[in-house]
Design an enzyme around this catalytic site. Structure first.
Site, short mmCIF file in Angstrom:
data_model
loop_
_atom_site.label_atom_id
_atom_site.label_comp_id
_atom_site.label_asym_id
_atom_site.label_seq_id
_atom_site.Cartn_x
_atom_site.Cartn_y
_atom_site.Cartn_z
N SER A 14 38.56 -62.85 47.55
CA SER A 14 37.44 -63.61 47.65
C SER A 14 37.33 -64.48 48.87
O SER A 14 38.47 -65.12 49.32
CB SER A 14 37.16 -64.57 46.30
N SER A 16 35.59 -67.29 48.66
CA SER A 16 35.00 -68.58 48.38
C SER A 16 35.94 -69.77 48.71
O SER A 16 35.66 -70.60 49.12
CB SER A 16 34.72 -68.49 46.92
N LYS A 66 31.36 -63.21 34.67
CA LYS A 66 29.94 -63.97 34.83
C LYS A 66 29.11 -64.04 33.38
O LYS A 66 28.40 -65.02 33.65
CB LYS A 66 29.04 -63.27 36.05
N GLY A 124 21.54 -49.96 41.96
CA GLY A 124 22.39 -50.50 41.35
C GLY A 124 21.77 -51.51 40.33
O GLY A 124 20.72 -52.34 40.82
N GLY A 126 23.80 -54.11 38.30
CA GLY A 126 25.17 -54.83 37.58
C GLY A 126 24.58 -56.24 37.55
O GLY A 126 23.43 -56.61 37.76
N ARG A 149 22.72 -45.29 38.48
CA ARG A 149 23.26 -44.02 38.02
C ARG A 149 23.18 -43.97 36.47
O ARG A 149 22.87 -42.89 35.95
CB ARG A 149 24.58 -43.87 38.57
N ILE A 205 25.02 -56.11 49.50
CA ILE A 205 25.53 -57.27 48.99
C ILE A 205 27.11 -57.35 48.86
O ILE A 205 27.84 -58.43 48.94
CB ILE A 205 25.14 -57.78 47.52
#
Ligand code: ATR
Length: 261
Positions: A14, A16, A66, A124, A126, A149, A205
């Site tokens: 990451s 972050s 998440k 996508g 998700g 998909r 992204i």
């Protein structure tokens, strides 16, 4: 010294920590941001240990936790509630969760000034994609088509529709003004890629590598790179913790660029 962290299953990759530690240094905040990598089954234990630590003031949640974080939170803001996923948490007497992915994506395309009647394709569906879809709808975009998909239900304001299979993308590609890839791969085949208008804005992204396979397949289009959403979602999260918006300076962008290219 205050402590912050990102929790997920691949957080060592990451960016972050780099972003937040840069801001801590820039604004002379006595804090440290770390990563907490948790494999399957270890989430609850790791989380409990961390939030009992008096030095911890906040954390970010990333893939695949998440949604899982929801049951540990005391309060959530409306956006997090509506999206069903949380990426930013404040630790105090109560655990407060918010979602800044949706606004992070909107801000990453802000300067493109895309009009509300433009056609947007999302590839996508998700967790991150759901936040982006939510943000675009909230902002007033009317023509959004989501492909995935596997068939997934898209619920919004009482209405529900399904994602479409990629095979049905052909007839929408030439008229698309913005195409957002939210998958870790390139879900379009070569024939489909050729159908895309040269004027369409192409966005991914995924931020590492900067030029993903998906972005590479469009050599003549304007692009929005994944790291812009990453930085933009971090700004409101920083504000939630410290009460002001941090600046994205050249030094930060250079540090990020060095990591992803
Ligand atoms: P995130 O929360 O970061 O969006 P995710 O929930 O794992 O991550 O979602 C990944 C998205 O990429 C999903 O839309 C997934 O499709 P499914 O819902 O059918 O699983 C999509 N995805 C992952 N691997 C893919 C692949 N090889 N080809 C096409 N789509 C893929």
């Amino acid at each position: 010294m205050k402590e912050f962290f990102v929790i997920g299953n691949k957080t060592s990759k990451s960016l972050s920590p780099l972003i937040f530690n840069h801001w801590f240094k820039k604004y002379k905040i006595d804090a440290k941001y770390k990563f907490v990598e948790v494999k399957k089954g270890g989430f609850e234990k790791a989380l409990n240990k961390k939030i009992k630590n008096k030095k911890v003031y906040g954390f970010n949640v990333t893939v695949p936790y998440k949604k899982k974080i929801n049951k540990y939170l005391d309060i959530k803001n409306n956006h997090a509630e509506n999206i069903g996923a949380v990426n930013c948490v404040s630790v105090g007497k109560k655990l407060k969760g918010t979602n800044t992915d949706w606004v992070g994506y909107l801000n990453s395309i802000k300067k493109e000034k895309i009009r509300k009647n433009k056609k947007i394709l999302i590839l996508g569906y998700g967790g991150a994609s759901q936040a982006i879809f939510y943000g675009l709808v909230l902002k007033g975009y009317k023509k959004i088509i989501v492909f995935n998909r596997s068939k997934k239900l898209i619920k919004l304001k009482g209405a529900a529709k399904y994602t479409k299979p990629y095979a049905l993308a052909d007839k929408h590609l030439s008229g698309a003004d913005l195409i957002i890839n939210t998958t870790p791969t390139n879900p379009l085949n070569k024939k489909q890629t050729r159908l895309v208008n040269k004027k369409a804005l192409i966005s991914d992204i995924v931020y590492t590598p900067k030029e993903t396979n998906f972005l590479q397949s469009f050599s003549n289009n304007k692009k929005v790179y994944g790291f812009t959403m990453l930085v933009e979602q971090a700004i409101p999260c920083f504000r939630q913790w410290f009460g002001f918006n941090p600046k994205v300076d050249r030094e930060l962008l250079n540090k990020i660029n060095n990591k992803i290219t």
